[in-house]
Design a protein around this motif. Sequence first.
Motif, PDB file in Angstrom:
ATOM      1  N   ALA A  83       0.827  -1.093   0.064  1.00  0.00           N
ATOM      2  CA  ALA A  83      -0.269   0.240  -0.165  1.00  0.00           C
ATOM      3  C   ALA A  83       0.804   1.263  -0.162  1.00  0.00           C
ATOM      4  N   GLU A  84       1.911   1.411   0.611  1.00  0.00           N
ATOM      5  CA  GLU A  84       2.777   2.272   0.721  1.00  0.00           C
ATOM      6  C   GLU A  84       3.398   2.814  -0.725  1.00  0.00           C
ATOM      7  N   ALA A  85       3.768   1.763  -1.568  1.00  0.00           N
ATOM      8  CA  ALA A  85       4.319   2.116  -2.763  1.00  0.00           C
ATOM      9  C   ALA A  85       3.350   2.929  -3.736  1.00  0.00           C
ATOM     10  N   GLU A  86       3.759   4.266  -3.917  1.00  0.00           N
ATOM     11  CA  GLU A  86       2.992   5.085  -5.214  1.00  0.00           C
ATOM     12  C   GLU A  86       3.074   4.662  -6.414  1.00  0.00           C
ATOM     13  N   ALA A  87       3.994   3.888  -6.603  1.00  0.00           N
ATOM     14  CA  ALA A  87       4.349   3.301  -8.173  1.00  0.00           C
ATOM     15  C   ALA A  87       5.145   1.941  -8.087  1.00  0.00           C
ATOM     16  N   ILE A  88       5.033   1.046  -9.145  1.00  0.00           N
ATOM     17  CA  ILE A  88       5.907  -0.010  -9.260  1.00  0.00           C
ATOM     18  C   ILE A  88       7.022   0.235 -10.335  1.00  0.00           C
ATOM     19  N   VAL A  89       8.251  -0.043  -9.886  1.00  0.00           N
ATOM     20  CA  VAL A  89       9.193   0.114 -11.064  1.00  0.00           C
ATOM     21  C   VAL A  89       9.652  -1.394 -11.231  1.00  0.00           C
ATOM     22  N   ILE A  90       9.435  -1.573 -12.491  1.00  0.00           N
ATOM     23  CA  ILE A  90      10.010  -2.719 -13.109  1.00  0.00           C
ATOM     24  C   ILE A  90      11.535  -2.615 -13.976  1.00  0.00           C
ATOM     25  N   SER A  91      12.423  -3.175 -13.530  1.00  0.00           N
ATOM     26  CA  SER A  91      13.697  -2.629 -13.942  1.00  0.00           C
ATOM     27  C   SER A  91      14.235  -3.834 -15.048  1.00  0.00           C
ATOM     28  N   CYS A  92      15.273  -3.337 -16.052  1.00  0.00           N
ATOM     29  CA  CYS A  92      15.916  -4.285 -17.006  1.00  0.00           C
ATOM     30  C   CYS A  92      15.214  -4.122 -18.353  1.00  0.00           C
ATOM     31  N   THR A  93      16.104  -3.439 -19.296  1.00  0.00           N
ATOM     32  CA  THR A  93      15.451  -3.324 -20.663  1.00  0.00           C
ATOM     33  C   THR A  93      15.270  -4.603 -21.351  1.00  0.00           C
ATOM     34  N   ASN A  94      15.840  -6.074 -20.743  1.00  0.00           N
ATOM     35  CA  ASN A  94      15.910  -7.016 -21.331  1.00  0.00           C
ATOM     36  C   ASN A  94      14.539  -7.850 -20.888  1.00  0.00           C
ATOM     37  N   LEU A  95      13.698  -7.386 -20.000  1.00  0.00           N
ATOM     38  CA  LEU A  95      12.455  -8.142 -19.584  1.00  0.00           C
ATOM     39  C   LEU A  95      11.370  -7.417 -20.149  1.00  0.00           C
ATOM     40  N   PRO A  96      10.591  -8.322 -20.913  1.00  0.00           N
ATOM     41  CA  PRO A  96       9.432  -7.865 -21.616  1.00  0.00           C
ATOM     42  C   PRO A  96       8.111  -7.195 -20.640  1.00  0.00           C
ATOM     43  N   THR A  97       7.877  -6.226 -20.952  1.00  0.00           N
ATOM     44  CA  THR A  97       6.862  -5.640 -20.151  1.00  0.00           C
ATOM     45  C   THR A  97       5.645  -4.721 -21.010  1.00  0.00           C
ATOM     46  N   TYR A  98       5.817  -4.524 -22.192  1.00  0.00           N
ATOM     47  CA  TYR A  98       4.744  -3.537 -22.933  1.00  0.00           C
ATOM     48  C   TYR A  98       3.335  -4.002 -22.567  1.00  0.00           C
ATOM     49  N   ASP A  99       2.963  -5.167 -22.696  1.00  0.00           N
ATOM     50  CA  ASP A  99       1.566  -5.709 -22.633  1.00  0.00           C
ATOM     51  C   ASP A  99       1.048  -5.903 -21.223  1.00  0.00           C
ATOM     52  N   LEU A 100       2.002  -5.603 -20.301  1.00  0.00           N
ATOM     53  CA  LEU A 100       1.740  -5.909 -18.984  1.00  0.00           C
ATOM     54  C   LEU A 100       1.185  -4.576 -18.349  1.00  0.00           C
ATOM     55  N   ILE A 101       1.680  -3.341 -18.759  1.00  0.00           N
ATOM     56  CA  ILE A 101       1.901  -2.131 -18.215  1.00  0.00           C
ATOM     57  C   ILE A 101       0.366  -1.722 -17.982  1.00  0.00           C
ATOM     58  N   ALA A 102      -0.335  -1.444 -18.914  1.00  0.00           N
ATOM     59  CA  ALA A 102      -1.724  -0.952 -18.636  1.00  0.00           C
ATOM     60  C   ALA A 102      -2.733  -1.829 -17.813  1.00  0.00           C
ATOM     61  N   PRO A 103      -2.735  -3.340 -18.226  1.00  0.00           N
ATOM     62  CA  PRO A 103      -3.506  -4.134 -17.215  1.00  0.00           C
ATOM     63  C   PRO A 103      -3.013  -4.063 -15.739  1.00  0.00           C
TER      64      PRO A 103
END
Length: 226
Positions: free
Chosen positions: A168-188
């Motif tokens: 709850a304390e986190a205002e945002a989630i940071v996902i690190s590493c440019t080699n980790l696929p994330t595009y289709d995860l962000i909006a959902p």
Amino acid sequence: MTPYDFALDRELWRWVPDDVSLYVTRLRYAPLPVTVDMAVHVSDADNVVAGAANVLAVSPIVTAYACTAGSFVKGMAGEAALVAAMQAAGAPAAVTTSGSMLAALKHLGVHRVATVTPYTADLTIGLTSYLMEAGLEVVATSGLGLTSKIWAVPYEQTAELVRSTNVAEAEAIVISCTNLPTYDLIAPLEAELQKPVVTANQVTMWAALRVAGRKAVGPGQRLLEA
């Protein structure tokens, strides 16, 4: 400019408007697992100057150093040195992934984050140190402990790690590493968690395109709509 093991060229293109061209070059190869030693290798100034010079022939508006670990491993001074190295090579403007992450979090007004990485503990700690140096509070963190083939991590595994790390304390989630696929995860994930989810490739393309006077493409992604 990406690390030699980068495998997500196609993902980077997904943030690019149709009338913008993206030219990707890789840093010099070394037979290293994804560890602090590799991050130090790919952040070597001579290596970065050579990489930036590789794309000068196409007259880029901006050059992006697309590696999170390589741009946080030496702290904020190291990140600034990477920008200087690219500019010394002739880049008219330059951004890095870690510098772009700080810019994105500031743009969103975020001060407390939870971080998710594919890294081993030493690199995950390095990310925390970098964010804290920048004045951010890291309230939760987790990593997958991987040293290779990060590009092969399935979306659902990353999503589950995000869910389990979110507090709850986190205002945002940071996902690190440019080699980790994330595009289709962000909006959902943003819709599910009701907070921003910012990722390495997203912030890199967002920042580079801003310098170029353009907007990144990513329907439903809060950073791009803020």
